[in-house]
Design an enzyme around this catalytic site. Structure first.
Site, short mmCIF file in Angstrom:
data_model
loop_
_atom_site.label_atom_id
_atom_site.label_comp_id
_atom_site.label_asym_id
_atom_site.label_seq_id
_atom_site.Cartn_x
_atom_site.Cartn_y
_atom_site.Cartn_z
N HIS A 65 0.86 -1.19 0.00
CA HIS A 65 0.00 0.00 0.00
C HIS A 65 0.89 1.24 0.00
CE1 HIS A 65 -3.67 -2.33 1.72
NE2 HIS A 65 -3.71 -2.25 0.42
N ALA A 66 0.71 2.09 -1.00
CA ALA A 66 1.67 3.16 -1.28
C ALA A 66 1.87 4.12 -0.13
CB ALA A 66 1.21 3.92 -2.53
N ARG A 67 0.80 4.50 0.55
CA ARG A 67 0.87 5.56 1.55
C ARG A 67 1.48 5.12 2.87
NH1 ARG A 67 -5.68 5.78 2.03
NH2 ARG A 67 -6.02 3.82 3.16
N GLU A 68 1.69 3.83 3.05
CA GLU A 68 2.17 3.31 4.33
C GLU A 68 3.70 3.32 4.36
OE1 GLU A 68 0.02 -0.41 4.70
OE2 GLU A 68 -1.89 0.63 4.37
N ARG A 121 -3.16 4.88 -2.15
CA ARG A 121 -3.08 3.52 -1.62
C ARG A 121 -2.76 2.46 -2.69
NH1 ARG A 121 -6.03 0.23 2.51
NH2 ARG A 121 -6.85 -1.66 1.55
N ASN A 139 -3.64 -5.47 -2.40
CA ASN A 139 -3.92 -6.37 -1.29
C ASN A 139 -5.39 -6.83 -1.26
OD1 ASN A 139 -2.43 -7.69 0.78
ND2 ASN A 139 -3.62 -6.58 2.31
N ARG A 140 -6.06 -6.68 -2.39
CA ARG A 140 -7.37 -7.29 -2.62
C ARG A 140 -7.38 -8.09 -3.92
NH1 ARG A 140 -7.23 -5.63 1.72
NH2 ARG A 140 -8.70 -4.31 2.87
N HIS A 190 2.30 -3.50 7.19
CA HIS A 190 1.35 -2.45 6.85
C HIS A 190 1.35 -1.41 7.97
CE1 HIS A 190 -1.08 -4.36 3.48
NE2 HIS A 190 -0.29 -5.35 3.85
N SER A 191 0.54 -0.38 7.78
CA SER A 191 0.23 0.54 8.87
C SER A 191 -1.17 1.08 8.58
CB SER A 191 1.25 1.68 8.94
OG SER A 191 1.10 2.58 7.87
N GLU A 267 0.50 -4.79 11.36
CA GLU A 267 0.14 -3.38 11.25
C GLU A 267 1.02 -2.58 12.22
OE1 GLU A 267 -1.94 -2.05 9.17
OE2 GLU A 267 -3.27 -3.66 8.48
#
Length: 320
Positions: A65-68, A121, A139-140, A190-191, A267
């Site tokens: 996920h890009a923003r994490e 994301r 991630n889906r 992740h976060s 996370e």
């Protein structure tokens, strides 16, 4: 490369090449996919060729996920420690590691392009003729119970794609994992939320080896607490019960399709005060604590180091 700030994709790829050059006897870099925008999805394998096998295989995924941004920071720090730190030397003799520092390079690069893009994301796939609704949530997009708790709307942050494995990133990573085979531990960082999640994401029913999954997750928490002096603690549980039902995630696919016995989403901090915008002042603390947690997990699994099953001493002050 430092772990007091967040680094863009160019810095991370330069660090990968530097590590491959300076520890060439242990580190190999491979490209397993080419993205829509022409970037490589890279894997770094770290193994000691001087010690015989068989060895435990550990797969670490970051940045899907890009923003994490804390995820690639943790992944690159752990990768560096495994390759060069004496704390990892004994464990490295009996393990081989596969690191994916940035599983979503197009999205990650885009999130650095402007303040407006910071919370992007997905990847940057084109969803039809309109450029308004780009991107698939990688991630889906993995092919296990695909579609549960994910969106069919291309404008949604959780758009699952047109079909499972529709994206070059997931196809390339999935094939690479299949080639490696018999992976013992899969971790995707992740976060945010400060939780250690195990399958399943698509159902609230627990997996068959839930007791073993929980036990190893507790070792991660023990290592983190030791490194943080008890200030940082993670919640542990199933993805579905704790975060709501969602399928197509890489940890579920690793566990269900590849039969990886220990598969987790971790996370990372924090618990919501900063969320995806964790300040750079927190980076060094998070990477050190996470490294200690993973060291405790794998040390317990391999029966080596402060968290070895036959080591009854407390590991107060242990830092991985």
């Amino acid at each position: 490369m430092d772990w007091t700030s967040f680094h863009d994709l160019t810095d991370i790829e330069g660090f990968e090449e530097w590590l491959n050059f300076t520890v060439s006897d242990l580190v190999q870099v491979a490209s397993v996919a080419r993205t829509l925008e022409g970037r490589e999805v890279r894997i770094l394998r770290i193994a000691d060729p001087s010690t015989p096998g068989p060895k435990k295989k550990i797969w670490i995924e970051g940045g899907i996920h890009a923003r994490e941004w804390i995820s690639p920071a943790v992944t690159t720090y752990l990768m560096h420690q495994v390759a060069v730190s004496p704390e990892w030397r004994d464990i490295l003799k009996v393990t081989e590691w596969y690191f994916v520092p940035v599983a979503n390079p197009d999205g990650y690069a885009y999130s650095f392009s402007s303040p407006r893009a910071r919370l992007w994301r997905k990847n940057r796939s084109k969803n039809g003729p309109s450029a308004r609704c780009k991107g698939v949530d990688l991630n889906r997009n993995w092919n296990l119970k695909w579609g549960v708790g994910a969106s069919g709307n291309p404008c949604s942050e959780t758009f699952k794609g047109k079909e499972p494995f529709s994206e070059p990133e997931t196809v390339g990573l999935g094939r690479a994992m299949q080639r490696v085979g018999d992976i013992d531990v899969f971790i995707t960082f992740h976060s945010f939320g400060q939780t250690v999640l195990y399958p399943w994401g698509w159902t609230r029913d627990p997996p068959a080896n839930v007791k073993q999954l929980s036990r190893l997750a507790k070792k991660f928490n023990e290592g983190v607490k030791a490194a943080s002096g008890g200030r940082t603690e993670y919640e542990i549980g199933g993805s579905g019960p704790l975060y709501g039902l969602a399928s197509g995630a890489s940890d579920d696919w690793a566990y269900g399709a590849l039969q990886v016995p220990f598969s987790y989403t971790i996370e990372l901090p924090d618990t919501g005060s900063y969320g995806f915008l964790l300040p750079e002042s927190e980076v060094s603390k998070v990477v050190v604590e996470t490294n200690s947690g993973v060291n405790c997990m794998i040390g317990f699994l391999t029966n080596l180091g402060p968290c070895a099953r036959n080591n009854r001493s407390k590991f107060l002050g242990f830092r991985g």
